[in-house]
Design a protein around this motif. Structure first.
Motif, PDB file in Angstrom:
ATOM      1  N   LEU A  32       0.816  -1.207   0.000  1.00 42.38           N
ATOM      2  CA  LEU A  32       0.000   0.000   0.000  1.00 42.38           C
ATOM      3  C   LEU A  32       0.852   1.261   0.000  1.00 42.38           C
ATOM      4  O   LEU A  32       0.349   2.353  -0.227  1.00 42.38           O
ATOM      5  N   LEU A  33       2.130   1.111   0.262  1.00 40.13           N
ATOM      6  CA  LEU A  33       3.035   2.249   0.237  1.00 40.13           C
ATOM      7  C   LEU A  33       3.299   2.650  -1.206  1.00 40.13           C
ATOM      8  O   LEU A  33       3.264   1.828  -2.114  1.00 40.13           O
ATOM      9  N   ASN A  34       3.581   3.917  -1.418  1.00 35.50           N
ATOM     10  CA  ASN A  34       3.902   4.389  -2.761  1.00 35.50           C
ATOM     11  C   ASN A  34       5.298   3.891  -3.118  1.00 35.50           C
ATOM     12  O   ASN A  34       6.293   4.429  -2.663  1.00 35.50           O
ATOM     13  N   THR A  35       5.356   2.866  -3.927  1.00 35.11           N
ATOM     14  CA  THR A  35       6.632   2.259  -4.281  1.00 35.11           C
ATOM     15  C   THR A  35       6.712   2.089  -5.791  1.00 35.11           C
ATOM     16  O   THR A  35       5.703   1.961  -6.466  1.00 35.11           O
ATOM     17  N   LYS A  36       7.928   2.089  -6.309  1.00 33.24           N
ATOM     18  CA  LYS A  36       8.136   1.902  -7.751  1.00 33.24           C
ATOM     19  C   LYS A  36       8.116   0.430  -8.133  1.00 33.24           C
ATOM     20  O   LYS A  36       7.995   0.096  -9.295  1.00 33.24           O
ATOM     21  N   SER A  37       8.234  -0.441  -7.154  1.00 26.38           N
ATOM     22  CA  SER A  37       8.341  -1.863  -7.427  1.00 26.38           C
ATOM     23  C   SER A  37       7.010  -2.448  -7.895  1.00 26.38           C
ATOM     24  O   SER A  37       5.989  -2.302  -7.233  1.00 26.38           O
ATOM     25  N   LEU A  38       7.028  -3.095  -9.057  1.00 27.25           N
ATOM     26  CA  LEU A  38       5.837  -3.763  -9.590  1.00 27.25           C
ATOM     27  C   LEU A  38       5.800  -5.232  -9.198  1.00 27.25           C
ATOM     28  O   LEU A  38       4.753  -5.772  -8.870  1.00 27.25           O
ATOM     29  N   ALA A  39       6.976  -5.877  -9.261  1.00 29.49           N
ATOM     30  CA  ALA A  39       7.025  -7.315  -9.032  1.00 29.49           C
ATOM     31  C   ALA A  39       8.444  -7.754  -8.705  1.00 29.49           C
ATOM     32  O   ALA A  39       9.411  -7.059  -9.016  1.00 29.49           O
ATOM     33  N   HIS A  40       8.530  -8.931  -8.090  1.00 30.76           N
ATOM     34  CA  HIS A  40       9.807  -9.567  -7.793  1.00 30.76           C
ATOM     35  C   HIS A  40       9.844 -10.914  -8.496  1.00 30.76           C
ATOM     36  O   HIS A  40       8.860 -11.651  -8.487  1.00 30.76           O
ATOM     37  N   THR A  48      15.664 -22.016  -0.333  1.00 34.01           N
ATOM     38  CA  THR A  48      15.420 -20.622   0.010  1.00 34.01           C
ATOM     39  C   THR A  48      15.291 -19.825  -1.273  1.00 34.01           C
ATOM     40  O   THR A  48      16.189 -19.797  -2.099  1.00 34.01           O
ATOM     41  N   LYS A  49      14.139 -19.198  -1.435  1.00 35.41           N
ATOM     42  CA  LYS A  49      13.933 -18.386  -2.630  1.00 35.41           C
ATOM     43  C   LYS A  49      14.753 -17.113  -2.501  1.00 35.41           C
ATOM     44  O   LYS A  49      14.816 -16.507  -1.445  1.00 35.41           O
ATOM     45  N   ARG A  50      15.373 -16.725  -3.592  1.00 38.08           N
ATOM     46  CA  ARG A  50      16.088 -15.460  -3.599  1.00 38.08           C
ATOM     47  C   ARG A  50      15.596 -14.648  -4.786  1.00 38.08           C
ATOM     48  O   ARG A  50      15.274 -15.200  -5.847  1.00 38.08           O
ATOM     49  N   VAL A  51      15.526 -13.348  -4.593  1.00 42.83           N
ATOM     50  CA  VAL A  51      15.077 -12.464  -5.656  1.00 42.83           C
ATOM     51  C   VAL A  51      16.197 -12.346  -6.684  1.00 42.83           C
ATOM     52  O   VAL A  51      17.326 -11.988  -6.343  1.00 42.83           O
ATOM     53  N   ILE A  52      15.892 -12.668  -7.932  1.00 45.96           N
ATOM     54  CA  ILE A  52      16.897 -12.578  -8.987  1.00 45.96           C
ATOM     55  C   ILE A  52      16.677 -11.345  -9.864  1.00 45.96           C
ATOM     56  O   ILE A  52      17.618 -10.848 -10.460  1.00 45.96           O
ATOM     57  N   TYR A  53      15.426 -10.872  -9.927  1.00 45.96           N
ATOM     58  CA  TYR A  53      15.113  -9.647 -10.664  1.00 45.96           C
ATOM     59  C   TYR A  53      14.032  -8.872  -9.911  1.00 45.96           C
ATOM     60  O   TYR A  53      13.181  -9.483  -9.257  1.00 45.96           O
ATOM     61  N   GLU A  54      14.089  -7.567 -10.042  1.00 43.68           N
ATOM     62  CA  GLU A  54      13.024  -6.714  -9.535  1.00 43.68           C
ATOM     63  C   GLU A  54      12.557  -5.840 -10.690  1.00 43.68           C
ATOM     64  O   GLU A  54      13.368  -5.322 -11.452  1.00 43.68           O
ATOM     65  N   ILE A  55      11.250  -5.705 -10.810  1.00 47.09           N
ATOM     66  CA  ILE A  55      10.679  -4.909 -11.896  1.00 47.09           C
ATOM     67  C   ILE A  55      10.087  -3.649 -11.292  1.00 47.09           C
ATOM     68  O   ILE A  55       9.283  -3.722 -10.356  1.00 47.09           O
ATOM     69  N   GLU A  56      10.509  -2.497 -11.821  1.00 48.63           N
ATOM     70  CA  GLU A  56      10.054  -1.207 -11.311  1.00 48.63           C
ATOM     71  C   GLU A  56       9.479  -0.364 -12.434  1.00 48.63           C
ATOM     72  O   GLU A  56       9.865  -0.515 -13.594  1.00 48.63           O
ATOM     73  N   GLY A  57       8.587   0.541 -12.082  1.00 50.01           N
ATOM     74  CA  GLY A  57       8.023   1.478 -13.047  1.00 50.01           C
ATOM     75  C   GLY A  57       6.531   1.328 -13.159  1.00 50.01           C
ATOM     76  O   GLY A  57       5.852   0.988 -12.197  1.00 50.01           O
TER      77      GLY A  57
END
Length: 118
Positions: A32-40, A48-57
């Motif tokens: 709910l916070l104003n963030t640029k992140s669309l998805a991980h 253990t899952k690790r984030v390999i990419y972050e999608i912003e915009g």
């Protein structure tokens, strides 16, 4: 590639038509916070899952970037620029892919984003 939607806005991406050995999962950011992140984008191979990419915009504006785990931009989605005053619809865009990411993975992310924001 084959995609499955699971609970909590989480898409699982498989290679081909099989549902075994997923390549990665894409989780929509529902903060709910104003963030640029669309998805991980997370790996699925280890316990253990690790984030390999972050999608912003903004995918709805066709203006977003894919960052790797070192925060390097590895792919970008941009609106196609019109020539001579002609405008294109929202479904006309450019996908710019850097050598650090497989082009099929970048396109798979576009397909998942399209499913998330349709």
């Amino acid at each position: 590639m084959f995609f499955l939607l699971s609970l909590l806005d989480n898409w699982v991406v498989y290679d081909g038509d099989t549902t075994s050995n997923p390549l990665f999962t894409v989780t929509k950011n529902v903060s709910l916070l104003n963030t640029k992140s669309l998805a991980h984008v997370s790996s699925t191979g280890s316990k253990t899952k690790r984030v390999i990419y972050e999608i912003e915009g903004s995918y709805t504006q066709r203006c977003c970037s894919v960052y790797d785990d070192k925060r390097q931009c590895v792919a970008e989605i941009k609106r196609k620029e019109a020539v001579g005053g002609v405008t294109f619809g929202g479904d006309v865009f450019r996908l710019l892919v850097q050598p650090e990411i497989d082009p099929t993975v970048a396109m798979a992310l576009v397909v998942v984003l399209d499913q998330m924001f349709m």
